[in-house]
Scaffold this active site. Structure first.
Site: not given
Ligand code: GRF
Length: 195
Positions: A15-16, A68, A93-95, A112, A148, A176
């Protein structure tokens, strides 16, 4: 400004990017408020961070649902319960199904780790390196049903440097990401950019 837009951040892990959005939203004139964090993984580290910040944080374990659609119904219910207006996916990470995307169209963002339309999908850093790309980066886009593929809101470029591996390149891209996601969310929350 007519109130800050109530935003949910959807995560699956550390979750950064969510933390970068929370930090930006501390500014009193930021047009969005991070009102909710949702993870589909109960063990996501980002949930603990959100709670420490006094933000409502909810785990909705997708494995507990038959399919889903029922998972997304539970997600939708929680979003409405918290009066959410915008959704920012950040390492989620879920569609999301076409039906869910349609309900939130124009209010659903994703970040992305590539310069879309290059490298949709997973393993973007590995694929950029394998191609010998000289630059790489990240994209914030509106989500549409196709993965995407939604309209681009913001992009940032970073160089690929000699000796890079996927980890060093990912770390450069992540810096970035933390810059453009708060800017992109602000431009949508303020109405400056719309789908
Ligand atoms: C990021 O690189 C995001 O673009 C990708 O997964 C990573 C998630 O990182 N889809 P975080 O959980 O926000 O640290």
């Amino acid at each position: 400004m007519t109130g800050r837009r109530r935003t949910a951040v959807l995560i699956s892990g550390r979750g950064s990017n969510m933390q970068a959005l929370v930090a930006a939203a501390r500014a009193p004139d930021y047009p969005a408020e991070i009102a909710l964090v949702v993870s589909n993984r109960p063990d996501a580290a980002g949930l603990g961070y959100a709670r420490e910040q006094g933000i409502e944080a909810v785990a909705i374990d997708h494995k507990a649902f038959a399919d889903r659609a029922t998972f997304e119904n539970a997600l939708d219910t929680v979003l409405h319960k918290h009066d959410i207006d915008l959704i920012a996916c950040a390492g989620f990470m879920r569609i999301l199904s076409a039906a869910f995307v349609e309900k939130w169209l124009g209010r659903l963002l994703n970040i992305h780790p590539s310069l879309l339309p290059a490298y949709r999908g997973l393993d973007t850093h590995e694929r950029a390196l394998a191609d010998g790309a000289s630059e790489h980066g990240c994209t914030v886009h509106f989500m549409v049903a196709e993965l995407d593929a939604g309209p681009i809101v913001a992009q940032a470029r970073v160089p690929v440097l000699p000796g890079d591996d996927a980890a060093t390149l990912a770390a450069r891209v992540l810096i970035a990401e933390h810059e453009i996601y708060p800017q992109a969310l602000a431009s949508i929350a303020s109405g400056e950019i719309a789908l």
